[in-house]
Design an enzyme around this catalytic site. Structure first.
Site, short mmCIF file in Angstrom:
data_model
loop_
_atom_site.label_atom_id
_atom_site.label_comp_id
_atom_site.label_asym_id
_atom_site.label_seq_id
_atom_site.Cartn_x
_atom_site.Cartn_y
_atom_site.Cartn_z
CE LYS A 287 6.65 11.09 14.37
NZ LYS A 287 5.38 11.31 15.10
CG HIS B 219 -1.90 1.10 1.27
ND1 HIS B 219 -1.55 2.38 1.64
CD2 HIS B 219 -3.22 1.13 0.97
CE1 HIS B 219 -2.62 3.16 1.58
NE2 HIS B 219 -3.66 2.42 1.17
CE LYS C 260 12.43 12.87 16.66
NZ LYS C 260 13.90 12.89 16.54
CG PHE D 124 -6.56 -3.41 -7.22
CD1 PHE D 124 -5.69 -2.38 -7.53
CD2 PHE D 124 -6.70 -3.75 -5.87
CE1 PHE D 124 -4.97 -1.71 -6.56
CE2 PHE D 124 -5.99 -3.09 -4.89
CZ PHE D 124 -5.13 -2.07 -5.23
CE LYS E 113 -7.52 0.32 2.18
NZ LYS E 113 -8.19 1.63 2.00
CD GLU F 212 7.36 12.88 8.56
OE1 GLU F 212 6.65 11.95 8.12
OE2 GLU F 212 7.46 13.16 9.77
CG ASP G 3 4.38 11.31 18.56
OD1 ASP G 3 3.58 11.53 19.49
OD2 ASP G 3 4.60 12.12 17.64
CG ASP H 120 -3.94 7.17 -3.45
OD1 ASP H 120 -3.73 8.37 -3.72
OD2 ASP H 120 -4.66 6.79 -2.52
CB ALA H 121 0.41 10.36 -3.52
CG ASP I 68 -0.86 6.10 2.97
OD1 ASP I 68 -0.32 7.02 2.31
OD2 ASP I 68 -2.09 6.03 3.17
CE LYS I 69 1.43 0.89 7.47
NZ LYS I 69 2.26 1.19 8.60
NE ARG J 288 -1.64 9.54 3.25
CZ ARG J 288 -1.91 9.99 2.02
NH1 ARG J 288 -2.41 11.21 1.85
NH2 ARG J 288 -1.69 9.24 0.96
CE LYS J 289 -4.18 3.52 4.89
NZ LYS J 289 -4.24 4.94 4.50
CD GLU K 21 13.86 19.80 12.10
OE1 GLU K 21 13.57 19.33 13.21
OE2 GLU K 21 13.91 21.03 11.88
#
Length: 404
Positions: free
Chosen positions: A280, A16, A284, A245, A177, A44, A286, A253-254, A18-19, A259-260, A57
């Protein structure tokens, strides 16, 4: 909580878009931590048709100095890591190919103002890399102590990816998916009412006998993943419901890092603080505080102290001590929730859950993250250096702290 209800979670495959971005970002984290365990990384990634772009960074010995000068050969290593990640995933398509894609690197030095708040100095302990709230969760719905719907969704796609890589399903392409809807009775999953799988495929597998072959294959994978009796004659399958598909991944798709986050965690069965993990370094919170929160919740359930457990932690940037710890066993606990909170802070090796203590307890300053960037960060098998937050080696400490 309700006793009878339907609940749905989804997952996405390593292919995918995003992955793909998450895995590239974590490949860079791993590369930099292999050079400097104290490296600071916020990487990123953007992927689209035949392009990969990095931004963010960074700082670290043997990587980049504070003036933005790269150490010798590092830029080439970064590009090699990016292309190797895309190749491992399996993209050799006209619209996205590991060997021919355009690559741009816009990583630059970490802000000195962030560094002064986070780094340890003098009598000041290392502070959190950012403010925020982080959650951990565990429940006894599956042997992995994960919510069942997300656990099954991950495992369906992981099995399909394994077959694709092994050559057992040559008609599959990397992007996919899944989605699983379960019916709960008395708070326990008893039946899959619906299963959705959309998978990128080779040309021709959208009609006729080849379509039937693809559908039969997907159903066989689902049957192997879900526990016996979970699939019934009432279970509804939606396999590639839009039809063809063939165009997928970053060409379709970008994709962007982070995002997941619900796929990465508990599939919506537990709260999420909002921060992403991939790209990260472990200063961090997060990332690292979400890992320790899962570790605590899983050990609480594994110790028999609760059937369900939610942990919340909160931090302020540059401050070492957590602002709060919250334990909620959702009425399933065998001891009061506040007693568990006190027990956690009394366990010496947890070090008060400061950022440095978290990194030490879970040994997070290692290149272990790319493997976590697909099929969920939680519910995975703790093996070797990987997924230390999935260990249940805190069980006896918790029991002893509560007895004391």
């Amino acid at each position: 909580m309700r006793k009878s209800y339907l609940f749905t979670s989804e997952s996405v495959s390593e292919g995918h878009p995003d992955k793909v971005a998450d895995q590239i970002s974590d490949a860079i984290v791993d590369l930099f931590l292999s050079k400097d365990p104290e490296a600071r990384v916020a990487c990123e990634t953007l992927v689209t048709t035949q392009k990969v772009v990095l931004a963010g960074e960074i700082r670290g010995n043997g990587i980049m100095d504070r003036d933005g000068n790269w150490a010798e050969g590092v830029r080439e290593e970064i590009e090699a890591a990016v292309r190797a990640t895309v190749k491992r995933i399996g993209y050799e398509q006209d619209g996205f190919h590991w060997q021919t894609l355009d690559f741009a690197n816009h990583l630059h030095p970490q802000s000195a103002h962030i560094a002064q708040g986070v780094d340890a100095s003098g009598n000041k302990d290392e502070g959190a890399g950012d403010q925020g709230i982080m959650f951990g969760f565990a429940c006894d719905e599956t042997p992995d102590l994960m919510p069942a719907a997300i656990d099954y969704s991950h495992k369906i796609l992981q099995a399909m990816a394994d077959d694709r890589h092994d050559g057992n399903a040559p008609f599959l392409e990397p992007d996919a998916k899944s989605q699983v809807t379960l019916r709960f009775e008395d708070g326990r999953p008893v039946e899959a009412t619906a299963v959705v799988v959309s998978t990128q495929h080779a040309p021709g597998y959208d009609e006729g006998e080849k379509r039937d072959e693809l559908h039969s294959y997907v159903k066989s994978v689902v049957a192997k993943v879900l526990p016996e009796g979970m699939l019934t004659e009432k279970t509804v399958f939606h396999i590639n419901p839009t039809g063809t598909f063939v165009i997928g991944g970053p060409d379709g798709d970008a994709g962007i890092t982070g995002r997941k986050i619900i796929v990465d965690t508990y599939g919506g069965a537990a709260p999420h603080g909002g921060g992403a993990f991939s790209g990260k370094d472990p200063t961090k919170v997060d990332r690292s505080a979400a890992y320790i929160a899962r570790y605590l919740a899983k050990n609480i359930v594994a110790a028999g102290l609760a059937k369900r457990c939610t942990i919340q932690l909160a931090y302020a940037i540059g401050v070492s001590q957590p602002l709060s710890l919250y334990v909620d066993t959702h009425g399933s606990g065998t001891v009061p929730d506040d007693a568990i909170e006190a027990a956690i802070f009394s366990i010496e090796r947890l070090g008060g859950l400061t950022p440095r203590a978290i990194r030490t307890v879970l040994n997070l300053n290692r290149p272990i993250y790319e493997k976590s960037a697909a099929y969920g960060h939680f519910g995975r098998e703790a093996e070797g250096d990987h997924f230390p937050w999935e260990k249940t080696d805190l069980v006896e400490d918790l029991r002893e702290a509560l007895e004391g």
